[in-house]
Write an enzyme that holds these catalytic residues in place. Structure first.
Site, PDB file in Angstrom:
ATOM      1  N   SER A  14       0.815  -1.216   0.000  1.00  0.00           N
ATOM      2  CA  SER A  14       0.000   0.000   0.000  1.00  0.00           C
ATOM      3  C   SER A  14       0.854   1.274   0.000  1.00  0.00           C
ATOM      4  CB  SER A  14      -0.963   0.010   1.192  1.00  0.00           C
ATOM      5  OG  SER A  14      -0.253  -0.071   2.399  1.00  0.00           O
ATOM      6  N   SER A  15       2.051   1.221   0.592  1.00  0.00           N
ATOM      7  CA  SER A  15       2.900   2.422   0.629  1.00  0.00           C
ATOM      8  C   SER A  15       3.380   2.798  -0.768  1.00  0.00           C
ATOM      9  CB  SER A  15       4.123   2.193   1.514  1.00  0.00           C
ATOM     10  OG  SER A  15       3.742   1.650   2.730  1.00  0.00           O
ATOM     11  N   ASP A  20       7.693  -3.294  -6.170  1.00  0.00           N
ATOM     12  CA  ASP A  20       6.352  -2.895  -5.729  1.00  0.00           C
ATOM     13  C   ASP A  20       5.902  -1.614  -6.444  1.00  0.00           C
ATOM     14  OD1 ASP A  20       8.442  -1.670  -4.392  1.00  0.00           O
ATOM     15  OD2 ASP A  20       7.669  -2.021  -2.381  1.00  0.00           O
TER      16      ASP A  20
END
Ligand code: MEV
Length: 307
Positions: free
Chosen positions: A92-93, A136
């Site tokens: 999520s970051s 990511d």
């Protein structure tokens, strides 16, 4: 004007840790998204509203980075909302960083390509975390499934379709940077042994890429299990993750592995459809929480522009 942008979370399918040292990996974007709403404010300070504290640093740093890079004087109000908690380790970051920078680009008419968005977001994340391959950020930016080498040296979309995955959350939030440092310590102490493991991971990532492309799930599953054994040898698995993985394997999964840094977060299993229910039950019996997630989600996208 108010802009709403979303970016997906991710799952590492193959190659974690080795990817930090320049070896390849395979990552997929998932249909849990992080939403960002951004608008200008008359106030003399940024307003950052994040339900999850972890994201607020990523949001603030992204705003500072953007204002400095594009010499923007105005202040902004940014609010985030997530389909998922940062606890589960679905990225999520990184999704927040990518979505904030993309939203500010739209808000201030700064047009950049996805590659530039990736590079900027990676810079912000490295500033905060100090370590990381950027896989990511790549998933959040480009979406789909990617064959990825650190810092986006290689970013190859793979046409793999929907994978029959079962995801189990271990209930423990992993501290990624500390596990990356743990492997770095191994690398220093037992260099040859660790490089040997990385090379075995590299070889299986190449095979996994080919097997995914031809949808040979039996082989993909075998390679997942092999990848997990190598991650155990790197010392990043836990008793809980191992027992969830064993449970999946013993109830008919093609294969299973931890996904991400280890120490907690999620495990993934590749499962024949007729075995899905049994595998899910077995993971829950082993203390895991099954999370419904679809792979191959779309990358960052503008949801709405309100003039
Ligand atoms: C963490 O989810 C995956 C690692 O390979 C770190 C990274 O690639 O940034 C351990």
């Amino acid at each position: 004007m108010k802009v709403s942008v979303s970016a997906p979370g991710k799952l590492m399918l193959f190659g974690e840790h080795a990817v930090v040292y320049g070896y390849p990996s395979v990552v997929t974007a998932v249909d849990k998204r992080l939403y960002v709403e951004a608008e200008q404010t008359d106030k003399e300070v940024e307003e950052v509203i994040t339900p999850q504290v972890k994201e607020s640093r990523f949001v603030s740093e992204s705003i500072s980075f953007f204002r400095e890079k594009f010499a923007v004087k105005e202040h902004v109000k940014v609010r985030t909302r997530g389909d998922f908690s940062h606890n589960v380790g679905l990225g999520s970051s990184s999704a927040a960083t990518v979505a904030v920078l993309a939203a500010l680009g739209v808000l201030f008419n700064k047009f950049f390509k996805k590659r530039t968005l990736f590079d900027m977001s990676y810079q912000v994340n490295i500033k905060i975390q100090g370590v990381g391959s950027g896989f990511d950020v790549a998933a959040a930016t480009f979406g789909g499934t990617l064959y990825f080498i650190r810092q986006g040296e290689v970013l190859e979309p793979l046409s793999v379709g929907a994978l029959p995955l079962v995801i189990g959350y271990s209930g423990i939030k992993a501290d990624t940077p500390s596990y990356v440092r743990k492997v770095a310590e191994n690398f220093k102490q037992k260099k040859n042994e660790t490089i040997d493991i990385f090379k075995k991971i590299r070889d299986l990532v190449e095979l996994a890429k080919q097997s995914l492309l031809v949808k040979d799930y039996e082989m993909v599953g075998k390679l997942m299990t092999r990848n997990h054994v190598l991650l155990q040898q790197l010392g990043v698995s836990t008793v809980k993750l191992d027992s969830m993985i064993d449970a999946a394997f013993n109830t008919g999964a093609f294969g299973a592995k931890l996904s991400g840094a280890g120490g907690g977060d999620c495990m993934i299993a590749l499962v024949p459809s007729e075995k899905r229910k049994n595998v899910e039950k077995a993971i829950e019996k082993a203390g895991g929480q099954v999370i419904k997630v679809k792979n191959n989600a779309e990358g960052v996208k503008i949801e709405e522009r309100i003039i």
